[in-house]
Design a protein around this motif. Structure first.
Motif, PDB file in Angstrom:
ATOM      1  N   ASP A  45      -7.079 -10.452   4.352  1.00  9.14           N
ATOM      2  CA  ASP A  45      -8.108 -10.805   3.379  1.00  9.14           C
ATOM      3  C   ASP A  45      -7.600 -10.467   1.979  1.00  9.14           C
ATOM      4  OD1 ASP A  45     -10.356 -11.217   1.856  1.00  9.14           O
ATOM      5  OD2 ASP A  45     -11.566  -9.666   2.812  1.00  9.14           O
ATOM      6  N   GLY A  46      -7.295 -11.487   1.192  1.00 10.12           N
ATOM      7  CA  GLY A  46      -6.764 -11.284  -0.147  1.00 10.12           C
ATOM      8  C   GLY A  46      -7.703 -10.535  -1.074  1.00 10.12           C
ATOM      9  N   SER A  47      -9.005 -10.609  -0.807  1.00 11.96           N
ATOM     10  CA  SER A  47      -9.959  -9.925  -1.693  1.00 11.96           C
ATOM     11  C   SER A  47      -9.816  -8.408  -1.586  1.00 11.96           C
ATOM     12  CB  SER A  47     -11.390 -10.366  -1.385  1.00 11.96           C
ATOM     13  OG  SER A  47     -11.765  -9.986  -0.085  1.00 11.96           O
ATOM     14  N   GLU A  48      -9.431  -7.906  -0.411  1.00 14.05           N
ATOM     15  CA  GLU A  48      -9.206  -6.464  -0.235  1.00 14.05           C
ATOM     16  C   GLU A  48      -8.059  -5.994  -1.129  1.00 14.05           C
ATOM     17  OE1 GLU A  48      -9.480  -3.961   3.729  1.00 14.05           O
ATOM     18  OE2 GLU A  48      -8.856  -6.019   4.152  1.00 14.05           O
ATOM     19  N   LEU A  49      -6.981  -6.759  -1.132  1.00 16.08           N
ATOM     20  CA  LEU A  49      -5.812  -6.408  -1.929  1.00 16.08           C
ATOM     21  C   LEU A  49      -6.125  -6.520  -3.422  1.00 16.08           C
ATOM     22  CD1 LEU A  49      -2.943  -5.481  -1.588  1.00 16.08           C
ATOM     23  CD2 LEU A  49      -2.228  -7.858  -1.498  1.00 16.08           C
ATOM     24  N   LYS A  50      -6.851  -7.554  -3.797  1.00 14.01           N
ATOM     25  CA  LYS A  50      -7.233  -7.731  -5.201  1.00 14.01           C
ATOM     26  C   LYS A  50      -8.096  -6.551  -5.668  1.00 14.01           C
ATOM     27  CE  LYS A  50      -9.339 -10.841  -8.474  1.00 14.01           C
ATOM     28  NZ  LYS A  50     -10.069 -12.015  -8.757  1.00 14.01           N
TER      29      LYS A  50
END
Length: 108
Positions: A45-50
């Motif tokens: 999930d890219g939102s976690e990294l962002k």
């Protein structure tokens, strides 16, 4: 004449100019140049990294504001930017998002 791409082990000429260098969709160890480069998503999930990146940025801005020596040193040695005057060897203990990043990197 071998040409700029060299010769493959099977004797065929390698096309130096038409090589696929796209990184899109590739994971694992990529052999580029003489150094292997490991690539793998830390989170699906890219939102976690962002969100983690944003937390790290906020925390480093807080550290920078308090780093008077680093600000002074940067004025004469690091024009146009900032670098910390000192290194925190245990940054993950001082900055909770760095601890989370360390946990995410550990399996790799």
């Amino acid at each position: 004449h071998a040409g700029p791409g060299g010769v493959l082990p099977d004797g065929r000429l390698r096309d130096a100019y038409g090589m696929d260098m796209s990184m899109e969709g590739r994971e694992g160890v990529l052999r580029l140049f003489p150094s292997p480069i490991y690539r793998k998503r830390l989170r699906s999930d890219g939102s976690e990294l962002k969100a983690l990146n944003e937390e790290i940025a906020v925390n480093f801005k807080r550290l920078m504001v308090r780093d008077e020596k680093g600000i002074e040193w940067s004025k004469t040695h690091y024009a146009g930017g900032y670098t910390s005057y000192f290194s925190l060897p245990a940054l993950q203990k001082w900055v909770p998002p760095i601890q989370k990043l360390e946990e995410w990197l550990e399996p790799h």
